[in-house]
Design a protein around this motif. Structure first.
Motif, short mmCIF file in Angstrom:
data_model
loop_
_atom_site.label_atom_id
_atom_site.label_comp_id
_atom_site.label_asym_id
_atom_site.label_seq_id
_atom_site.Cartn_x
_atom_site.Cartn_y
_atom_site.Cartn_z
N MET A 90 2.40 1.70 -3.45
CA MET A 90 1.34 2.12 -4.36
C MET A 90 1.05 3.62 -4.19
O MET A 90 0.94 4.35 -5.17
CB MET A 90 0.08 1.30 -4.10
CG MET A 90 -1.11 1.72 -4.94
SD MET A 90 -1.04 1.13 -6.62
CE MET A 90 -1.58 -0.52 -6.39
N THR A 133 0.83 -1.21 0.00
CA THR A 133 0.00 0.00 0.00
C THR A 133 0.87 1.25 0.00
O THR A 133 0.60 2.20 -0.73
CB THR A 133 -0.94 0.01 1.22
OG1 THR A 133 -1.72 -1.18 1.19
CG2 THR A 133 -1.84 1.22 1.22
N SER A 191 0.71 1.66 -13.35
CA SER A 191 -0.28 0.84 -12.67
C SER A 191 -0.84 1.56 -11.44
O SER A 191 -2.05 1.57 -11.22
CB SER A 191 0.33 -0.50 -12.28
OG SER A 191 -0.58 -1.27 -11.54
N ALA A 192 0.03 2.14 -10.65
CA ALA A 192 -0.40 2.85 -9.44
C ALA A 192 -1.28 4.04 -9.80
O ALA A 192 -2.29 4.29 -9.15
CB ALA A 192 0.81 3.32 -8.64
N GLY A 206 -3.95 0.73 -9.62
CA GLY A 206 -3.50 -0.65 -9.41
C GLY A 206 -3.88 -1.60 -10.53
O GLY A 206 -3.58 -2.77 -10.48
#
Length: 168
Positions: free
Chosen positions: A6, A3, A161-162, A166
């Protein structure tokens, strides 16, 4: 992806990369007339283009001066190229100030002692498995691929992606 990682990657608006050991495998090849050659990975190049298209400003900060780095940056559309700087932390902070980015909006990828101040300052610090221990210790994450062998693409994919919540 944790987390924390991310969240750090999601905030990146400026991503800066060292060259030798990150964008290349770190080797220097010299021709018979003393000219140096660097080998860049095309997967990395595509990842950098995708990262720029996602809205992230790209930069290169390197301790060497190299026409090949300038050429590669131009080929990829990277406008911010800082060469011949061993004080990479100072250079990164100055660039972030110039572009109005706070530290938590800045990512940096490096692999050796001159990179540590930039890695320590950046909101997202990335390195590679074949980096010096001091750089790996300063990083928030280490890629699975070595520098020059798709590590930059892995970094770009992580940030993209983040930023997409995600979703790969």
């Amino acid at each position: 992806m944790s987390t924390d990682l991310m969240q750090r990657a999601r905030r990146v608006r400026l991503m800066a990369f060292d060259v030798d050991g990150i964008m290349t495998a770190g080797g220097l090849y010299y021709g018979p007339d003393g000219e140096a050659f660097k080998v860049f990975n095309t997967l990395d190049g595509h990842g950098l283009k995708q990262l720029a298209r996602s809205g992230v400003t790209l930069a290169i900060i390197t301790g060497r001066n190299s026409a090949m780095v300038a050429r590669r940056a131009a080929d990829l559309g990277i406008e911010h190229v800082i060469q011949g700087r061993e004080d990479k932390g100072v250079a990164l902070q100055a660039l972030a100030d110039q572009l109005n980015f706070a530290a938590h909006e800045v990512g940096y990828a490096g692999d050796d002692e001159p990179d540590v101040p930039a890695l320590a300052w950046a909101g997202l610090a990335l390195s590679v498995p074949n980096a010096h221990d001091c750089a790996k210790q300063a990083a928030h994450a280490i890629t699975t691929r070595n520098g020059g062998d798709g590590a930059v693409r892995e970094m770009c994919d992580l940030i993209i992606s983040a930023r997409q919540g995600g979703k790969a």
